[in-house]
Design a protein around this motif. Structure first.
Motif, PDB file in Angstrom:
ATOM      1  N   PRO A   4      13.605 -42.715 -67.920  1.00  0.00           N
ATOM      2  CA  PRO A   4      12.946 -41.254 -66.987  1.00  0.00           C
ATOM      3  C   PRO A   4      11.865 -42.329 -66.288  1.00  0.00           C
ATOM      4  O   PRO A   4      11.017 -42.584 -66.643  1.00  0.00           O
ATOM      5  N   VAL A   5      12.446 -41.438 -64.892  1.00  0.00           N
ATOM      6  CA  VAL A   5      10.891 -41.393 -64.130  1.00  0.00           C
ATOM      7  C   VAL A   5      10.348 -40.210 -63.701  1.00  0.00           C
ATOM      8  O   VAL A   5      10.883 -39.166 -64.008  1.00  0.00           O
ATOM      9  N   TYR A   6       9.174 -39.668 -64.270  1.00  0.00           N
ATOM     10  CA  TYR A   6       8.494 -38.477 -64.126  1.00  0.00           C
ATOM     11  C   TYR A   6       6.992 -38.541 -62.703  1.00  0.00           C
ATOM     12  O   TYR A   6       6.659 -39.144 -62.597  1.00  0.00           O
ATOM     13  N   ARG A   7       7.257 -37.321 -61.809  1.00  0.00           N
ATOM     14  CA  ARG A   7       6.039 -37.050 -61.170  1.00  0.00           C
ATOM     15  C   ARG A   7       5.231 -35.984 -60.845  1.00  0.00           C
ATOM     16  O   ARG A   7       6.641 -35.304 -61.713  1.00  0.00           O
ATOM     17  N   ILE A   8       3.987 -36.119 -60.471  1.00  0.00           N
ATOM     18  CA  ILE A   8       2.907 -34.815 -60.503  1.00  0.00           C
ATOM     19  C   ILE A   8       2.829 -33.873 -59.477  1.00  0.00           C
ATOM     20  O   ILE A   8       1.977 -34.883 -58.801  1.00  0.00           O
ATOM     21  N   GLU A   9       3.309 -33.689 -58.933  1.00  0.00           N
ATOM     22  CA  GLU A   9       2.758 -32.450 -57.478  1.00  0.00           C
ATOM     23  C   GLU A   9       1.822 -31.784 -57.739  1.00  0.00           C
ATOM     24  O   GLU A   9       2.130 -30.385 -58.132  1.00  0.00           O
ATOM     25  N   THR A  10       0.922 -31.783 -57.313  1.00  0.00           N
ATOM     26  CA  THR A  10       0.483 -30.153 -56.590  1.00  0.00           C
ATOM     27  C   THR A  10       1.005 -28.880 -55.955  1.00  0.00           C
ATOM     28  O   THR A  10       2.147 -29.223 -55.097  1.00  0.00           O
TER      29      THR A  10
END
Length: 163
Positions: A150-156
């Motif tokens: 799994p790959v996660y990104r967190i964006e504003t």
């Protein structure tokens, strides 16, 4: 996010549960820091590889020529250290020309091309999704779906609006 100062260095000794308890902004900050560190290390690695090639490339080419080879490993001595210079071989095969060769082997020589060629059948997932139902059902028994890591990104919120 500029007021949050959680860097990758801060989580070095934490267990996954402790890291999971961090807030989304803190995790985003860590992910940004990791990305910057990776990019920085990649630039440094590129420079060092270029420097090594400047320092040892000519000697390695000369040694390969002396040994009668274009690629592979040669060993060079430098101040009591052994420098192992590897120039890997990357072979590419023209698929159309291979098909032509296989046809000559099959029809011209009467041999089985599989004695000489490896053939890997693949199905484009995009094409599979667009096939008519009966064709898809024919192929389903040969299809296995596995998942990667799994790959996660967190964006504003601003990044989400811009996208």
């Amino acid at each position: 996010m500029s007021d949050i100062a959680v860097m990758a260095e801060h989580v070095r000794d934490l267990d996954p549960e402790s890291i999971a308890s961090l807030t989304a902004p803190e995790l985003a900050c860590i992910l940004d820091d990791l990305a910057e560190q990776k990019a920085s290390l990649a630039r440094i690695e590129d420079k060092v590889r270029s420097a090594l090639d400047l320092k040892y490339g000519a000697r390695a080419r000369q040694r390969r020529a002396e040994e009668g080879k274009d690629t592979g490993i040669v060993r060079l001595e430098d101040n009591g250290f052994i420098v192992i210079a590897d120039l890997p071989k990357r072979v590419k095969w023209d698929q159309e020309k291979l098909k032509h060769a296989a046809e000559i082997i099959r029809s011209g020589w009467g041999d089985d091309p599989s004695d000489y060629l490896k053939v890997k059948l693949e199905v484009s997932e995009a094409a599979f999704a667009n096939w008519p139902r009966p064709v898809r059902e024919l192929f389903i028994p040969a299809r296995t779906v596995e998942t990667g890591r799994p790959v996660y990104r967190i964006e504003t919120p601003n990044e989400v609006e811009a996208a």
